[in-house]
Design a protein around this motif. Sequence first.
Motif, PDB file in Angstrom:
ATOM      1  N   LEU A 125       0.820  -1.215   0.000  1.00 22.63           N
ATOM      2  CA  LEU A 125       0.000   0.000   0.000  1.00 22.63           C
ATOM      3  C   LEU A 125       0.856   1.268   0.000  1.00 22.63           C
ATOM      4  O   LEU A 125       0.462   2.283  -0.579  1.00 22.63           O
ATOM      5  N   VAL A 126       2.035   1.206   0.637  1.00 20.07           N
ATOM      6  CA  VAL A 126       2.867   2.401   0.787  1.00 20.07           C
ATOM      7  C   VAL A 126       3.926   2.497  -0.300  1.00 20.07           C
ATOM      8  O   VAL A 126       4.143   3.551  -0.903  1.00 20.07           O
ATOM      9  N   LEU A 127       4.599   1.362  -0.571  1.00 21.80           N
ATOM     10  CA  LEU A 127       5.723   1.358  -1.515  1.00 21.80           C
ATOM     11  C   LEU A 127       5.424   0.606  -2.796  1.00 21.80           C
ATOM     12  O   LEU A 127       6.290   0.492  -3.660  1.00 21.80           O
ATOM     13  N   PHE A 128       4.223   0.048  -2.925  1.00 21.97           N
ATOM     14  CA  PHE A 128       3.753  -0.586  -4.164  1.00 21.97           C
ATOM     15  C   PHE A 128       4.517  -1.854  -4.519  1.00 21.97           C
ATOM     16  O   PHE A 128       4.579  -2.238  -5.683  1.00 21.97           O
ATOM     17  N   GLY A 129       5.069  -2.530  -3.504  1.00 19.13           N
ATOM     18  CA  GLY A 129       5.753  -3.779  -3.777  1.00 19.13           C
ATOM     19  C   GLY A 129       6.497  -4.279  -2.559  1.00 19.13           C
ATOM     20  O   GLY A 129       6.586  -3.599  -1.537  1.00 19.13           O
ATOM     21  N   PRO A 130       7.048  -5.502  -2.638  1.00 18.18           N
ATOM     22  CA  PRO A 130       7.819  -6.045  -1.513  1.00 18.18           C
ATOM     23  C   PRO A 130       9.105  -5.267  -1.289  1.00 18.18           C
ATOM     24  O   PRO A 130       9.613  -4.603  -2.196  1.00 18.18           O
ATOM     25  N   ILE A 131       9.634  -5.351  -0.074  1.00 10.77           N
ATOM     26  CA  ILE A 131      10.871  -4.653   0.275  1.00 10.77           C
ATOM     27  C   ILE A 131      12.050  -5.456  -0.241  1.00 10.77           C
ATOM     28  O   ILE A 131      12.256  -6.605   0.167  1.00 10.77           O
ATOM     29  N   ARG A 132      12.805  -4.870  -1.149  1.00 10.20           N
ATOM     30  CA  ARG A 132      13.974  -5.523  -1.745  1.00 10.20           C
ATOM     31  C   ARG A 132      13.637  -6.898  -2.296  1.00 10.20           C
ATOM     32  O   ARG A 132      14.476  -7.802  -2.307  1.00 10.20           O
ATOM     33  N   ASP A 133      12.411  -7.072  -2.736  1.00 12.71           N
ATOM     34  CA  ASP A 133      11.941  -8.319  -3.340  1.00 12.71           C
ATOM     35  C   ASP A 133      11.977  -9.488  -2.363  1.00 12.71           C
ATOM     36  O   ASP A 133      11.868 -10.634  -2.777  1.00 12.71           O
ATOM     37  N   LYS A 134      12.109  -9.215  -1.037  1.00 10.24           N
ATOM     38  CA  LYS A 134      12.241 -10.299  -0.073  1.00 10.24           C
ATOM     39  C   LYS A 134      11.322 -10.177   1.131  1.00 10.24           C
ATOM     40  O   LYS A 134      10.963 -11.188   1.738  1.00 10.24           O
ATOM     41  N   LEU A 135      10.938  -8.954   1.526  1.00  8.32           N
ATOM     42  CA  LEU A 135      10.203  -8.764   2.769  1.00  8.32           C
ATOM     43  C   LEU A 135       8.804  -8.223   2.524  1.00  8.32           C
ATOM     44  O   LEU A 135       8.601  -7.367   1.653  1.00  8.32           O
ATOM     45  N   ASN A 136       7.868  -8.715   3.313  1.00 11.32           N
ATOM     46  CA  ASN A 136       6.500  -8.201   3.299  1.00 11.32           C
ATOM     47  C   ASN A 136       6.043  -7.997   4.740  1.00 11.32           C
ATOM     48  O   ASN A 136       6.144  -8.902   5.566  1.00 11.32           O
ATOM     49  N   ILE A 137       5.579  -6.793   5.047  1.00  6.71           N
ATOM     50  CA  ILE A 137       5.064  -6.466   6.376  1.00  6.71           C
ATOM     51  C   ILE A 137       3.551  -6.292   6.268  1.00  6.71           C
ATOM     52  O   ILE A 137       3.075  -5.565   5.393  1.00  6.71           O
ATOM     53  N   PHE A 138       2.807  -6.945   7.150  1.00  7.68           N
ATOM     54  CA  PHE A 138       1.354  -6.944   6.999  1.00  7.68           C
ATOM     55  C   PHE A 138       0.664  -6.710   8.336  1.00  7.68           C
ATOM     56  O   PHE A 138       1.226  -6.935   9.405  1.00  7.68           O
ATOM     57  N   GLY A 139      -0.568  -6.256   8.244  1.00 10.15           N
ATOM     58  CA  GLY A 139      -1.454  -6.167   9.387  1.00 10.15           C
ATOM     59  C   GLY A 139      -2.646  -7.071   9.160  1.00 10.15           C
ATOM     60  O   GLY A 139      -2.919  -7.497   8.029  1.00 10.15           O
ATOM     61  N   LYS A 140      -3.364  -7.385  10.241  1.00 10.94           N
ATOM     62  CA  LYS A 140      -4.533  -8.251  10.070  1.00 10.94           C
ATOM     63  C   LYS A 140      -5.595  -7.899  11.100  1.00 10.94           C
ATOM     64  O   LYS A 140      -5.303  -7.456  12.212  1.00 10.94           O
ATOM     65  N   LEU A 141      -6.831  -8.117  10.691  1.00 10.54           N
ATOM     66  CA  LEU A 141      -7.994  -7.885  11.540  1.00 10.54           C
ATOM     67  C   LEU A 141      -9.027  -8.933  11.198  1.00 10.54           C
ATOM     68  O   LEU A 141      -9.274  -9.212  10.012  1.00 10.54           O
ATOM     69  N   GLY A 142      -9.617  -9.555  12.222  1.00 15.58           N
ATOM     70  CA  GLY A 142     -10.521 -10.653  11.926  1.00 15.58           C
ATOM     71  C   GLY A 142     -11.659 -10.791  12.915  1.00 15.58           C
ATOM     72  O   GLY A 142     -11.886  -9.951  13.793  1.00 15.58           O
TER      73      GLY A 142
END
Length: 443
Positions: A125-142
């Motif tokens: 949502l912020v950078l339009f892609g994974p960080i250095r093609d290796k990292l993904n930071i996520f939030g969740k609500l359920g």
Amino acid sequence: MRHYIPVLIVIFLHAGSSALTAQQIDFYNLEEEQLYNPDRKYNTWSVTAGIGPVIYYTDVNDYTLLPSSHWRFGPSVLVSKQFGRPWSLDAQLLTADMYGEKNTRYFSGNFYDLTLNLNFSINQLVLFGPIRDKLNIFGKLGLGVNYFRSRQRSLETGDWITVGDVHNGTPGYPRPYGWDDTDYLAIGYDRQNPEEKTSRGSEVIVPIGAGIDYRINKNFDVGFELTLRNVTQDNLDVNLTGADNDSYMAALFTLTYKIGKKNKRHSLWTYKDFNLAYQRERQTDPLAQELDSLRRRLDYIAANDSSVTDTTYVYKESVIRRDDLTASVFFEFDKARITAASHKTLAVVARFMKENEDERVLVQGYCDERGSDDYNVKLSQRRCDAVIDVLVNDYGIDRNRFETEPRGETDLLSDTKELAPGGVHMVNRRVDIFLLKDQKTEE
């Protein structure tokens, strides 16, 4: 005490945002497979297994943040469906034993919960892609349901505790509604015989959390997820009359398997294609459409204006009706599929060959430098065959008029190693078409 847990999640997200600012991605040098195109198929399903400590925040507990002993660990399994790049929906199962003690008594039991969670990728949502093609930071609500069994004992004697044991010794302490003083503090067990199991208790829970994934390859990710599960009631420890609702936190180390074809990326690990987005936005922009219409009108006037007709006519004929022939067809990464743009190029080649029926052509295939030499030679041959198949099957050109030369990764048009980061892989994935005029003359 449980109010400190959202602070942990905020700290976790803050650390993630610091990592986001460190991302350095060259959006102009990404491979086709890294760019998200809604018309392209990606892997979107995954299954994740995790395990880690489950920490309880109930009335019968002697700690504020982390237990000093009696840690409980629980496994988790979830199935996830990705929607585009940032969003996914998962169904999760978590189970663990429960324990907590305070003053002279303790509770123990077990639970399993089922939740449906909305996940959102912060970096997408912020950078339009994974960080250095290796990292993904996520939030969740359920939202979900906890099914549990729990009962209380005396720390001193080990005896089961009744409602009267707790409430008679605390004047003015409110008794739980519908319970007798002789009832044992047990849910999921018989109140008169806590050794005998009954139906589990159930409570609605609201999970909220964050996590991080590290991409190992196209098939596997590893990660860490921290989720606080807020219970809408106060019954997990069978204390029944506490001031706050219960909650518990799961800190899970995870392994994810991305379901689908081995040569495809999961859509979570792709980047926004700004060029494609620009083209799509332009199609719906009234001003852009008006400008395009004006440009086409000007081109038409210029083509038919007597003062420029000859020059324009000669230029067009030099492109379409030339005596010599050279053309190039470009391919996607690890593909031998003819694209819509390449069909236009092959239509020009077909027209030339129909108008020059005695001419023969050489079809040379190339690859970029990724992959083994043997594989790239075979891939370049498939690309040559794909070009010839279109010219033969779609335009009726005699197959005997072609010669092929698969050259693999030799003679790179753009040396991406020497020219990095300016080298362009795409121009190396091509088929060149040449007229065999010189060879014919020598015969």
